[in-house]
Design an enzyme around this catalytic site. Structure first.
Site, PDB file in Angstrom:
ATOM      1  CG  ASP A  78      -1.673   1.244   1.466  1.00  0.00           C
ATOM      2  OD1 ASP A  78      -1.497   2.201   0.685  1.00  0.00           O
ATOM      3  OD2 ASP A  78      -2.458   1.292   2.432  1.00  0.00           O
ATOM      4  CD  GLN A 103      -0.964   8.506   3.927  1.00  0.00           C
ATOM      5  OE1 GLN A 103      -0.339   9.545   3.709  1.00  0.00           O
ATOM      6  NE2 GLN A 103      -2.279   8.501   4.083  1.00  0.00           N
ATOM      7  CE  LYS A 132      -4.590   8.785   0.933  1.00  0.00           C
ATOM      8  NZ  LYS A 132      -5.459   9.519   1.851  1.00  0.00           N
TER       9      LYS A 132
END
Lengths: 147, 411
Positions: free
Chosen positions: B201, B204, B227
């Protein structure tokens, strides 16, 4: 304003903090006869149950327990204080006036007493749900119980 | 090169427009949630709707051909950014969509009863819930890598958690609450020795640090456009071609099939088209290209250095208030997770809102992690290339006055 205390911002803060820090009704019932509903928030912190017990057509006890922010915890504790002793009609009326206040509609302040301290919740729109979740949950129990 | 966040703000209309919140200048510290869009992204989206509107996929006229070319150009930009092959870049709805595609298109098809899916307690819901469902569908078992005492995922703990039954390892490269960087390259190596597939993932990490899928040797990588200065509703799934070929499309329809017959047989297009059925989020895909180009122009290493500097500064400033507890002082990412002493996280976030400061409170979709932290909720401030030390000063000043949090309702 027919409240049992002087309505200054300082006093209102103290009422909120007092009910949050020293809740009178924050516990899980030990006896029988309680109906409960889970109240939670989509923004994922507030997470508690409310409990209501009725006897002879009136609220005999009201409790809540779980994780809450100041606004949801104090508002639910104040609600429990005020529900006890009320019949269904009085309880619905109180809740309706409170929700009207939060939604910044016309409301009858004569029944709200300490709950008036949440009159400014609309300033923080993201907290409106916190100020009402315990109240709408109790209202739901009252309606369920009437059926 | 040291970046200048004030100069960069000229490229962002959210700053040029001097947006206010609660009557105060907006202090945007929720970049782990989403980010502002530079002009080049907004202009590209407007251009699509005002000058270039057409659907993609094998149109017979120029406008359609143009869109197909632009989608390909965006795919190439993504591929260059993460160092993959162009055909290994699948456009999705976002990180959640990407992970769900791996879970239901690959894992649900290949896992058997008794196999194991290895996760961590720091994962976001989007990297947990699809696996819960896959476990239910296949009879596979869920296992968790224990975090070290700070909250890190370590190679040693992954090694200890791998078993011959571990088929999938799904981990965030950067945790969305604590912001530790997991050693993905080393983890990939031990996963592969164990014949496990590593699903990363990158929601971030990709916006904030150099991510090179060939260097990491991860099997799948997911991330979101919004993001990293791009539009919402678009994201990327990178997968090694051999795995993409094994993966079923879990959405089918127009645009992803080659041939189909009425008795029910279908042949799908090759990846990535195989996974891109239906009309795509064209504005999103087009907008992703200038977003990545903007990041590349500023320099991902410069962004990373800026965020590290801000992180150290924020820790120093918040500690100086002597009025909060910080949960991730030593993590690498530009994320500070804390609680103001004696103030419930949600009340703290409301107080910050009253001062124009946007921070996230709660469990940040990582509900399992709160048991580890020993608190039901935290406040999270997260930084990006346009964040300044002045933003952090304002945060620290609010934290210092945290006891006055009910001012949010009375002033």
């Amino acid at each position: 304003m027919p409240t049992s205390f002087e309505l200054t911002p300082m006093m209102m803060r103290e009422v909120i903090m007092d009910h949050y820090s020293n809740p009178r009704h924050k516990s899980t019932p030990s006896g029988d006869g309680y109906v409960s509903i889970h109240a939670s928030s989509t923004n994922c912190i507030d997470d508690f149950d409310v409990y209501l017990k009725k006897e002879n057509g009136k609220v005999a006890d009201a409790l809540w327990n779980g994780v809450s922010c100041t606004i949801s915890g104090a508002s639910t504790d104040i609600l429990c204080d005020q529900l006890i002793g009320k019949n269904d009609e009085e309880a619905h009326y109180l809740i309706k006036q409170y929700l009207n206040m939060i939604e910044e509609k016309e409301f009858d302040d004569s029944v709200l007493d300490e709950a008036i301290v949440f009159m400014n919740t609309g300033k923080q729109a993201a907290r409106i749900h916190c100020a009402t979740m315990g109240w709408t949950a109790m209202d739901e129990i009252l309606y369920k119980e009437e059926k | 090169m040291k970046l200048d966040p004030i100069a960069l703000r000229n490229d962002f209309s959210m700053y040029r427009n001097a947006v206010k919140m609660q009557g105060k200048p907006l202090v945007w510290l929720d970049n782990a949630s989403t980010t502002f869009k530079p002009d080049c992204v907004i202009e590209e989206i407007v251009r699509y709707y005002s000058e270039e509107t057409a659907n993609s996929h094998r149109g017979d006229y120029d406008l359609c051909y143009n869109i197909d070319q632009k989608i390909l150009a965006s795919r190439k930009t993504v591929a260059h950014f993460i160092n993959s092959e162009v055909e290994e870049v699948v456009f999705t709805t976002g990180t959640t969509g990407s992970i769900n595609l791996v879970a239901f298109g690959y894992a649900a098809k290949t896992l058997k009863e008794g196999d194991e899916i290895l996760l961590s307690e720091a994962e976001h819901a989007s990297n947990l819930l699809p696996w819960f469902k896959v476990a239910e569908l296949t009879g596979a078992r869920l296992a968790y890598v224990p975090l070290d005492k700070e909250g890190r995922i370590t190679v040693e703990n992954v090694q200890k958690s791998l078993t011959p039954k571990t088929k999938i390892v799904a981990l965030a490269q950067v945790g969305n609450v604590l912001g530790f960087v997991a050693p993905i390259k080393e983890i990939a190596a031990i996963c592969h020795r164990n014949h496990s597939i590593l699903v990363v993932d990158g929601a971030q990490s990709v916006p904030h640090m150099k991510v090179d899928v060939k260097d990491l040797d991860c099997d799948f990588l997911s991330f979101s456009g919004h993001k990293l200065l791009g539009p919402t509703g678009v994201g990327v799934l990178y997968g090694k071609m051999s795995l993409l070929l094994e993966t079923d499309p879990y959405v089918s329809g127009g645009g992803n099939n080659d041939k189909f017959y009425k008795e029910g047989t279908v042949t799908f297009l090759k990846p990535p088209m195989k996974f891109e059925a239906g009309t795509l989020n064209i504005e999103g895909i087009l907008g992703l290209k200038p977003a990545i180009e903007y990041i590349e122009k500023v320099g991902i290493e410069n962004i990373n250095a800026h965020e590290r500097e801000l992180k150290a500064y924020a820790v120093e400033k918040l500690k100086a208030t002597k009025n909060c507890v910080i949960y991730n002082e030593d993590s690498e990412a530009g994320i500070v997770t804390f609680n103001i002493d004696g103030v419930f996280a949600q009340d703290a976030a409301t107080f910050l809102n009253s001062r124009g400061i946007a921070c996230r409170s709660g469990q940040h979709c990582a509900k399992i992690l709160n048991d580890f932290l020993g608190t039901p909720a935290t406040v999270r401030a997260s930084f990006y290339l346009y964040t300044t030390k002045e933003d952090i000063d304002l945060l620290a000043d609010a934290v210092a006055h945290g006891k006055e949090f009910l001012d949010a309702y009375f002033i």
